[in-house]
Motif scaffolding. Structure first.
Motif, PDB file in Angstrom:
ATOM      1  N   GLN A   1     -94.895  27.789  98.425  1.00 43.17           N
ATOM      2  CA  GLN A   1     -94.205  26.642  97.831  1.00 43.17           C
ATOM      3  C   GLN A   1     -93.629  25.728  98.911  1.00 43.17           C
ATOM      4  O   GLN A   1     -93.690  24.507  98.797  1.00 43.17           O
ATOM      5  N   GLU A   2     -93.065  26.327  99.965  1.00 52.37           N
ATOM      6  CA  GLU A   2     -92.531  25.507 101.066  1.00 52.37           C
ATOM      7  C   GLU A   2     -93.656  24.747 101.761  1.00 52.37           C
ATOM      8  O   GLU A   2     -93.505  23.572 102.098  1.00 52.37           O
ATOM      9  N   ALA A   3     -94.775  25.422 101.976  1.00 50.42           N
ATOM     10  CA  ALA A   3     -95.926  24.787 102.612  1.00 50.42           C
ATOM     11  C   ALA A   3     -96.441  23.648 101.744  1.00 50.42           C
ATOM     12  O   ALA A   3     -96.762  22.565 102.240  1.00 50.42           O
ATOM     13  N   GLU A   4     -96.492  23.886 100.441  1.00 49.32           N
ATOM     14  CA  GLU A   4     -96.988  22.858  99.522  1.00 49.32           C
ATOM     15  C   GLU A   4     -96.063  21.648  99.496  1.00 49.32           C
ATOM     16  O   GLU A   4     -96.528  20.506  99.505  1.00 49.32           O
ATOM     17  N   ARG A   5     -94.765  21.887  99.487  1.00 51.17           N
ATOM     18  CA  ARG A   5     -93.802  20.773  99.489  1.00 51.17           C
ATOM     19  C   ARG A   5     -93.988  19.906 100.727  1.00 51.17           C
ATOM     20  O   ARG A   5     -94.039  18.679 100.636  1.00 51.17           O
ATOM     21  N   ALA A   6     -94.120  20.549 101.893  1.00 46.31           N
ATOM     22  CA  ALA A   6     -94.319  19.796 103.134  1.00 46.31           C
ATOM     23  C   ALA A   6     -95.622  19.003 103.074  1.00 46.31           C
ATOM     24  O   ALA A   6     -95.654  17.811 103.402  1.00 46.31           O
ATOM     25  N   ALA A   7     -96.695  19.646 102.636  1.00 44.10           N
ATOM     26  CA  ALA A   7     -98.004  18.981 102.594  1.00 44.10           C
ATOM     27  C   ALA A   7     -97.971  17.790 101.642  1.00 44.10           C
ATOM     28  O   ALA A   7     -98.508  16.720 101.958  1.00 44.10           O
ATOM     29  N   ARG A   8     -97.326  17.950 100.486  1.00 45.87           N
ATOM     30  CA  ARG A   8     -97.265  16.861  99.498  1.00 45.87           C
ATOM     31  C   ARG A   8     -96.534  15.642 100.057  1.00 45.87           C
ATOM     32  O   ARG A   8     -96.996  14.511  99.919  1.00 45.87           O
ATOM     33  N   VAL A   9     -95.376  15.852 100.674  1.00 45.74           N
ATOM     34  CA  VAL A   9     -94.592  14.740 101.209  1.00 45.74           C
ATOM     35  C   VAL A   9     -95.351  14.046 102.340  1.00 45.74           C
ATOM     36  O   VAL A   9     -95.466  12.821 102.375  1.00 45.74           O
ATOM     37  N   VAL A  10     -95.904  14.834 103.258  1.00 42.61           N
ATOM     38  CA  VAL A  10     -96.599  14.263 104.407  1.00 42.61           C
ATOM     39  C   VAL A  10     -97.829  13.468 103.952  1.00 42.61           C
ATOM     40  O   VAL A  10     -98.075  12.356 104.421  1.00 42.61           O
ATOM     41  N   LEU A  11     -98.586  14.008 102.999  1.00 36.51           N
ATOM     42  CA  LEU A  11     -99.773  13.292 102.522  1.00 36.51           C
ATOM     43  C   LEU A  11     -99.397  12.034 101.747  1.00 36.51           C
ATOM     44  O   LEU A  11    -100.089  11.023 101.832  1.00 36.51           O
ATOM     45  N   ALA A  12     -98.295  12.082 101.005  1.00 36.44           N
ATOM     46  CA  ALA A  12     -97.848  10.892 100.269  1.00 36.44           C
ATOM     47  C   ALA A  12     -97.477   9.775 101.243  1.00 36.44           C
ATOM     48  O   ALA A  12     -97.771   8.602 101.004  1.00 36.44           O
ATOM     49  N   LEU A  13     -96.840  10.134 102.354  1.00 33.54           N
ATOM     50  CA  LEU A  13     -96.489   9.129 103.367  1.00 33.54           C
ATOM     51  C   LEU A  13     -97.723   8.677 104.139  1.00 33.54           C
ATOM     52  O   LEU A  13     -97.891   7.489 104.420  1.00 33.54           O
ATOM     53  N   LEU A  14     -98.603   9.605 104.475  1.00 35.39           N
ATOM     54  CA  LEU A  14     -99.815   9.255 105.219  1.00 35.39           C
ATOM     55  C   LEU A  14    -100.698   8.306 104.414  1.00 35.39           C
ATOM     56  O   LEU A  14    -101.253   7.353 104.961  1.00 35.39           O
ATOM     57  N   GLY A  15    -100.799   8.549 103.120  1.00 34.36           N
ATOM     58  CA  GLY A  15    -101.649   7.715 102.272  1.00 34.36           C
ATOM     59  C   GLY A  15    -101.281   6.244 102.300  1.00 34.36           C
ATOM     60  O   GLY A  15    -102.141   5.377 102.171  1.00 34.36           O
ATOM     61  N   ALA A  16     -99.999   5.961 102.489  1.00 35.80           N
ATOM     62  CA  ALA A  16     -99.538   4.569 102.552  1.00 35.80           C
ATOM     63  C   ALA A  16    -100.019   3.875 103.823  1.00 35.80           C
ATOM     64  O   ALA A  16    -100.012   2.657 103.908  1.00 35.80           O
TER      65      ALA A  16
END
Length: 131
Positions: A22-37
């Motif tokens: 869950q911690e890994a997923e939270r980090a990946a989600r936030v980072v990918l959301a920022l990267l996508g921009a």
């Protein structure tokens, strides 16, 4: 080829030394959301095609960014989106997620990704480029 979700998260978990997926997923989600921009067009679509479907959707529907963030500001923004994070833990989160993304993308696509980003992102992806 798309990386399986479990394999992707296992790699992020291992690199981030997280206790839970869950911690890994939270980090990946936030980072990918920022990267996508920060990515546009075909490069973003090709990267999304390398990622597990739920992470691809996050990349393709990013948090909006008014301007490209420098690597330092990208880490700060990550810290702001993860509850209880500091800049140090956010740098760890970014590195764990982006180095896993770099593996999924492969060298050729990563070069194209880095061309769309401000200088210094090669270090966040864990792939320092010769200057």
């Amino acid at each position: 080829m798309t990386v399986r979700r479990e394999a992707f998260l296992d790699r992020v978990k291992e690199r981030g030394e997280y206790d839970t997926l869950q911690e890994a997923e939270r980090a990946a989600r936030v980072v990918l959301a920022l990267l996508g921009a920060h990515l546009v067009g075909e490069v973003r679509a090709r990267l999304a095609a390398c990622l597990p479907e739920d992470f691809a959707l996050i990349l393709l529907n990013p948090l909006q960014s008014a301007e490209p963030l420098s690597p330092e500001r990208f880490v700060r923004a990550t810290a702001a989106w993860i509850e209880g994070a500091t800049e140090q833990t956010a740098a760890w989160d970014v590195s764990a997620a982006l180095s896993t993304v770099a593996d999924a993308a492969g060298d050729n696509l990563l070069k194209e990704i880095l061309l769309q980003l401000p200088a210094g992102y090669d270090l966040l992806f864990g792939r320092p480029q010769p200057t």
